[in-house]
Write an enzyme that holds these catalytic residues in place. Sequence first.
Site, short mmCIF file in Angstrom:
data_model
loop_
_atom_site.label_atom_id
_atom_site.label_comp_id
_atom_site.label_asym_id
_atom_site.label_seq_id
_atom_site.Cartn_x
_atom_site.Cartn_y
_atom_site.Cartn_z
N LYS A 11 28.29 -48.51 -35.30
CA LYS A 11 27.77 -47.16 -35.54
C LYS A 11 27.48 -47.03 -37.03
O LYS A 11 28.32 -47.36 -37.86
CB LYS A 11 28.71 -46.08 -35.02
CG LYS A 11 30.06 -45.93 -35.69
CD LYS A 11 30.72 -44.60 -35.28
CE LYS A 11 32.01 -44.35 -36.04
NZ LYS A 11 32.60 -43.03 -35.79
N SER A 26 36.74 -38.02 -43.11
CA SER A 26 37.80 -37.77 -42.13
C SER A 26 38.66 -39.03 -42.09
O SER A 26 38.65 -39.79 -41.14
CB SER A 26 37.20 -37.47 -40.76
OG SER A 26 36.52 -38.58 -40.23
#
Length: 424
Positions: A385, A40
Amino acid sequence: YIEQVKAREIFDSRGNPTVEADVILSDGTLGRAEVPSGASTGELEAVELRDGGSRLQGKGVSKAVNNVNTEINDALKGVSPFNQGNVDQIMIDLDGTKNKARLGANAILGVSMATARAAANYQKVPLYRYLGGTDLELPQTFHNVINGGEHADNGIDMQEFMITPVERTSFRDGFEKIANTYHTLKKVIEAAGYQSGLGDEGGFAPDLKSSEEALQMLHEAIEKAGYTPGKEIAIAFDAAASYFYNTETKQYDFEGTHKSADEMSQYYEDLLNQFPEIISIEDPFSEDDWDNFEKVTAKMGDKVQIVADDPVCTNPELITKAIKNGMANSILIKLNQIGTVTETLEAIRLARKNGYTTMMSHRSGETGDTFIADFTVATNAAQLKSGAPARSERVEKYNQLLRIEEELGDNARLARFPNNIDFD
Ligand code: PGA
Ligand code: ZN
């Protein structure tokens, strides 16, 4: 000095080709780095150079590899690896484009990271020490345990549902809580009659009906694992909303509905009311929809972290603009969105100087390289993350943090969330 720079085509966690670069110093010291790749991707990311054509679905990186072996090698031969800024500037100038389209951001980043590694190896210090100061902290980690959007073939339109250990006595303690919750989540998913296969980032990818159902499952898993949602384990999500924004109707085609930006905003607010343990929301609107980023930050930014990823792409110029507009209160940091270590350092510096938090990030296509674990500690980026506590390309980053915590010993400090937002 740098004796030779060379690269080769290797494969990432999705089985796609990517660049591995070696920087060899005059005394024979080697620095090696592997480049990740997103699915993405933001419109304004630096260009990942791919071969096109039919070989390897057009995804080959032989041109990028060749650029390292020829032009970049010629330009860096004899240059000091200890001046990272100079090495990166030489490659930026050599490329000559604004978005690294000629040589490829994948070629340039591989060499940039490998240079830092070679320099650290030469000095016989760990990478986080070479790149960082002395006052180092272990990050708050965000673990994507349910994968949707572009990362999984299911009905969930939001991309990442993450859990994060907010109450912990050590990095290891926090990670153990996450591992326990992950295993409990598997049981919760199976008990509800869904498949527990994994998505790109190691999280489960059950064919749930909605994002709300995913959040409900996280809530349940946290409780069943013996923790209090919001107190010990909190929740974050990355909507990656560019991927369900309809540029023609200017609406969000979200899980069977067509929502205006105001309706999306109301939806997020309802989720926060339903799940007060949500502490961070990434890309709630499309990357072009800066107005609504601003509005949501003004409205909810004192209660929740609003992270900008696709709109700013780790680009210092875009981050400057974001700060001026108050369009978020946190910046996602991905080395390969901008393409050099030096520019990424500048992005982090800019964000933090202006009171924005920073979250370092892996890409959905990863390698075994643990560079970002060291880089997060070195820059005190404070948040990271790197996917679920499963699949080696994700877990290796956390394992590296376990090693760093052990090495720092009594000096190991924990980054506390949030660093600058006044939460209840
Ligand atoms: P990507 O996803 O690596 O596929 O871009 C990560 C993100 O959107 O944060
Ligand atoms: Zn994102």
